[in-house]
Design an enzyme around this catalytic site. Structure first.
Site, PDB file in Angstrom:
ATOM      1  N   TYR A   1      16.925   2.375   9.268  1.00  0.00           N
ATOM      2  CA  TYR A   1      16.670   3.160   8.038  1.00  0.00           C
ATOM      3  C   TYR A   1      16.856   4.665   8.257  1.00  0.00           C
ATOM      4  CZ  TYR A   1      13.715  -1.049   7.641  1.00  0.00           C
ATOM      5  OH  TYR A   1      13.218  -2.325   7.682  1.00  0.00           O
TER       6      TYR A   1
ATOM      7  N   GLY B   1       0.817  -1.209   0.000  1.00  0.00           N
ATOM      8  CA  GLY B   1       0.000   0.000   0.000  1.00  0.00           C
ATOM      9  C   GLY B   1       0.851   1.261   0.000  1.00  0.00           C
TER      10      GLY B   1
ATOM     11  N   ARG C   1      13.375   1.104  13.563  1.00  0.00           N
ATOM     12  CA  ARG C   1      13.383   1.829  12.290  1.00  0.00           C
ATOM     13  C   ARG C   1      14.405   2.969  12.233  1.00  0.00           C
ATOM     14  NH1 ARG C   1       9.786   4.196  10.101  1.00  0.00           N
ATOM     15  NH2 ARG C   1      10.063   3.328   8.015  1.00  0.00           N
TER      16      ARG C   1
ATOM     17  N   GLU D   1      -2.005  -5.249  -1.166  1.00  0.00           N
ATOM     18  CA  GLU D   1      -1.468  -5.816   0.079  1.00  0.00           C
ATOM     19  C   GLU D   1      -0.929  -4.707   0.974  1.00  0.00           C
ATOM     20  OE1 GLU D   1       1.766  -8.069  -1.535  1.00  0.00           O
ATOM     21  OE2 GLU D   1       0.473  -9.326  -2.758  1.00  0.00           O
ATOM     22  N   PRO D   2      -1.772  -3.828   1.503  1.00  0.00           N
ATOM     23  CA  PRO D   2      -1.238  -2.732   2.315  1.00  0.00           C
ATOM     24  C   PRO D   2      -0.877  -3.205   3.722  1.00  0.00           C
ATOM     25  CG  PRO D   2      -3.623  -2.515   2.094  1.00  0.00           C
ATOM     26  CD  PRO D   2      -3.231  -3.774   1.379  1.00  0.00           C
TER      27      PRO D   2
ATOM     28  N   CYS E   1      23.431  -0.783  24.283  1.00  0.00           N
ATOM     29  CA  CYS E   1      24.843  -0.407  24.179  1.00  0.00           C
ATOM     30  C   CYS E   1      25.301  -0.315  22.728  1.00  0.00           C
ATOM     31  CB  CYS E   1      25.689  -1.413  24.937  1.00  0.00           C
ATOM     32  SG  CYS E   1      25.224  -1.408  26.659  1.00  0.00           S
ATOM     33  N   GLU E   2      24.762   0.624  22.011  1.00  0.00           N
ATOM     34  CA  GLU E   2      25.172   0.895  20.629  1.00  0.00           C
ATOM     35  C   GLU E   2      24.932   2.377  20.368  1.00  0.00           C
ATOM     36  OE1 GLU E   2      24.948  -1.351  17.423  1.00  0.00           O
ATOM     37  OE2 GLU E   2      24.355  -3.230  18.363  1.00  0.00           O
TER      38      GLU E   2
HETATM   39  N1  LLP Z   1       3.540  -7.025  -0.049  1.00  0.00           N
HETATM   40  C1  LLP Z   1       4.831  -7.411  -0.127  1.00  0.00           C
HETATM   41  C2  LLP Z   1       5.192  -8.499  -1.030  1.00  0.00           C
HETATM   42  C3  LLP Z   1       5.812  -6.762   0.651  1.00  0.00           C
HETATM   43  O1  LLP Z   1       7.082  -7.137   0.552  1.00  0.00           O
HETATM   44  C4  LLP Z   1       5.435  -5.705   1.523  1.00  0.00           C
HETATM   45  C5  LLP Z   1       6.430  -5.030   2.352  1.00  0.00           C
HETATM   46  C6  LLP Z   1       4.074  -5.363   1.579  1.00  0.00           C
HETATM   47  C7  LLP Z   1       3.157  -6.029   0.772  1.00  0.00           C
HETATM   48  C8  LLP Z   1       3.574  -4.268   2.461  1.00  0.00           C
HETATM   49  O2  LLP Z   1       4.063  -3.027   2.067  1.00  0.00           O
HETATM   50  P1  LLP Z   1       3.520  -1.685   2.785  1.00  0.00           P
HETATM   51  O3  LLP Z   1       2.064  -1.525   2.445  1.00  0.00           O
HETATM   52  O4  LLP Z   1       3.700  -1.878   4.249  1.00  0.00           O
HETATM   53  O5  LLP Z   1       4.366  -0.620   2.229  1.00  0.00           O
HETATM   54  N2  LLP Z   1      10.513  -2.731   7.598  1.00  0.00           N
HETATM   55  C9  LLP Z   1      10.419  -1.687   6.603  1.00  0.00           C
HETATM   56  C10 LLP Z   1       9.353  -1.999   5.574  1.00  0.00           C
HETATM   57  C11 LLP Z   1       9.604  -3.280   4.837  1.00  0.00           C
HETATM   58  C12 LLP Z   1       8.527  -3.581   3.813  1.00  0.00           C
HETATM   59  C13 LLP Z   1       8.703  -4.912   3.220  1.00  0.00           C
HETATM   60  N3  LLP Z   1       7.666  -5.335   2.344  1.00  0.00           N
HETATM   61  C14 LLP Z   1      10.145  -0.365   7.301  1.00  0.00           C
HETATM   62  O6  LLP Z   1      10.035  -0.336   8.524  1.00  0.00           O
HETATM   63  O7  LLP Z   1      10.071   0.683   6.655  1.00  0.00           O
END
Ligand code: LLP
Length: 420
Positions: free
Chosen positions: A316, A236, A312, A273-274, A349-350
Site C-alpha cells: 500500500y 474501527g 504494508r 469491529e475495530p 529479491c524484489e
Molecule cells: N470488519 C470488516 C468486515 C473488515 O473488513 C475489516 C477490515 C475490519 C472490520 C477491521 O477494520 P479496521 O478496524 O482494522 O480498520 N491490510 C490492510 C487493512 C485491510 C482491512 C480489511 N478489513 C492494511 O494493512 O492497511
C-alpha cells in the site's frame, strides 16, 4: 514506548535486551497499549448495550487474542481458521460474529456448531446456502446483512470497501428486498444489520454518512415487520502512522450516538469491529542493520526484516516510522552533524522490498532499529516468501516479556511438503 537512558523501551522492557534474547526480526507488543486503545471504545459505549468485536484479522496471534478475550471483547472473524484460533484463546462463541464474502459450507457448519452470535451475510446466494446448511444441521442461523452504503471513506483504494464498485456487501437499494427474502427462510433468524466502509479512516464524516444510510434502512426494514436487534458499524478508526490525526474512539461515538438517539434507536445493541486501532500502535518490529550501501543515486540501509514480515509498504506504499533502538551516542558524546539519508530495505529479491524511503538514520551494521506501528496487519499478513521463516513475537506486560510465538524454522516451513 519511550527512550530511557537512550534505549527504547516497550513498557518496562528494553528492545535491545529483547532482541539479544530472541534475535531479530522480532515483533514486540505492549499489553497496556492494547488495553488503553480498547478503553477508548469502552468509554464511548459506556452505559450502552454494546459489544466491541476485535477484528482479529489485524493480528490473530493467540497471545494477543487472549488479552482481548480476557478483557471481555467479542471477535469479528472471517474464516474457520480464525474461529478455531479465537476459541482456543478463550473467546465466548456467543460474542463472535462472522464476516466475509466467501464463507464455505464447512465454515458455516463449524460456526453453527460453535454457536456464534451472528453471520454477517454479504449476498443472496450466501443467504440461501447458509439457510440450507442450517436446516440440514437442525439449527437456525442468526444473521445480519452487510449493506454497502456507497460512501467514500477517503482512504487507500485497496482498503475502501463500502463503494459501489467494491466486492463487499449488498447494495443499499437491494437491502430491503434481501431482508424480506432472509426473513422468509426457515433456517435463518434476522438479528441485525451491518456495514463496513473501509480501513484507516481518520475523519468522522464518512462514518456519519454511512450511519445515516444504515439508520434509514433500519427504519425501512422494521417498518416491513422485520425487527433489527443490533446495529454493527464495521471496522474501527485509523491510527497515527505519519502525523495522521484520527479522532479518539469515544469522540467518534459521542457523535454517532447523538444521531442514533435522535432516530430513536439508542436502545438497540450497538457493535463495532475495530482491528487496527486496537493493536496497530501497540506493536513494533525490531530489526538489525545488516549493511549500509552507497548506490549511485541513493544510499541503502539493508536490514534483516523484509516485505514478507512487513508487507504494508510494498502493498500500500504505507509509511511506518523507523527509529533506532539505541540512540547513537558517539564516544565523545557528539552525534553526527549531518545524518545520512537511506532507503531502508530488506533482503528479499524484489525492488518493492522496502520498509521506508529517504529516512535520516545514523547507523552502522549491527545496530537495531524499531519499525513503528506494526501491531496490525503485519504479522497477520506475513509470508514465507524467499523461504524466510516468520518472525518471533513477544508480548510485554510491565516488566514481564512473554514469547508468544517462536521464530519459524526452515523445518517448520517444510513440514507440510514432500519430495516426489
Ligand atoms: N470488519 C470488516 C468486515 C473488515 O473488513 C475489516 C477490515 C475490519 C472490520 C477491521 O477494520 P479496521 O478496524 O482494522 O480498520 N491490510 C490492510 C487493512 C485491510 C482491512 C480489511 N478489513 C492494511 O494493512 O492497511
Amino acid at each position: 514506548m519511550a527512550y530511557k537512558n537512550d534505549e527504547l523501551y516497550v513498557e518496562d522492557a528494553s528492545l535491545v535486551a529483547l532482541a539479544r534474547e530472541h534475535h531479530t526480526p522480532l515483533f514486540v507488543y505492549s499489553k497496556s497499549a492494547m488495553l488503553s486503545s480498547l478503553s477508548a471504545y469502552q468509554r464511548g459505549f459506556a452505559g450502552r448495550n454494546a459489544l466491541i468485536c476485535y477484528a482479529m484479522k489485524a493480528n490473530s496471534s493467540l497471545g494477543v487474542l487472549q488479552v482481548f478475550a480476557e478483557a471481555g471483547c467479542g471477535f469479528d472473524i472471517v474464516s474457520g481458521g480464525e474461529l478455531t484460533r479465537v476459541l482456543k484463546a478463550g473467546a465466548d462463541p456467543q460474542k463472535v460474529i462472522f464476516s466475509g464474502v466467501g464463507k464455505t459450507r464447512a465454515e458455516m457448519r463449524q460456526a453453527l456448531d460453535a454457536g456464534i452470535a451472528c453471520f454477517n451475510v454479504e449476498s443472496i446466494p450466501e443467504l440461501d446456502v447458509l439457510n440450507e446448511v442450517a436446516l440440514s444441521a437442525g439449527k437456525v442461523a442468526p444473521i445480519s446483512l452487510r449493506v454497502n452504503p456507497n460512501v467514500d471513506p477517503k482512504t487507500h483504494p485497496y482498503i475502501s470497501t463500502g463503494l459501489k464498485g467494491n466486492k463487499f456487501g449488498i447494495a443499499h437499494e437491494e437491502a430491503l428486498a434481501t431482508y424480506r427474502h432472509a426473513a422468509s427462510l426457515k433456517g435463518l433468524r434476522v438479528v441485525g444489520i451491518d456495514c463496513h466502509i473501509g480501513s484507516q479512516i481518520t475523519t468522522i464524516t464518512p462514518y456519519l454518512d454511512a450511519m445515516d444510510r444504515v439508520l434509514d434502512l433500519v427504519a425501512n426494514v422494521e417498518a416491513a415487520g422485520i425487527p433489527i436487534h443490533h446495529i454493527d458499524f464495521g471496522g474501527g478508526l485509523g491510527i497515527n502512522y505519519n502525523g495522521d490525526t484520527p479522532p479518539e474512539a469515544d469522540v467518534l461515538w459521542a457523535q454517532l450516538l447523538t444521531k442514533i438517539d435522535a432516530r430513536g434507536f439508542g436502545s438497540k445493541q450497538l457493535m463495532i469491529e475495530p482491528g487496527r486501532s486496537l493493536v496497530g500502535n501497540a506493536g513494533v518490529c525490531v530489526t538489525e542493520v545488516l549493511y549500509t550501501k552507497q548506490g549511485s543515486d541513493k544510499s541503502f540501509c539493508i536490514v534483516d526484516a523484509a516485505m514478507n514480515d512487513l508487507p504494508r509498504p510494498a502493498m500500500y506504499q504505507a509509511y511506518h516510522g523507523i527509529v533506532p533502538c539505541k540512540l547513537p551516542a558517539k564516544p565523545d558524546g557528539i552525534r553526527l552533524a549531518r545524518v545520512p539519508i537511506y532507503d531502508v530495505v530488506g533482503p528479499v529479491c524484489e525492488s518493492g522490498d522496502w520498509l521506508g524511503k529517504d529516512r535520516e538514520l545514523d547507523v552502522v551494521s549491527g545496530d537495531l532499529l524499531a519499525v513503528l506501528s506494526t501491531g496490525a496487519y503485519c504479522m497477520a499478513m506475513a509470508s514465507n516468501y524467499n523461504s524466510r521463516g516468520r518472525a518471533a513475537e513477544v508480548l510485554v506486560d510491565g516488566d514481564t516479556a512473554t514469547l508468544i510465538r517462536s521464530r519459524e524454522t526452515i523445518e517448520d516451513q517444510m513440514k507440510m511438503e514432500k519430495l516426489l
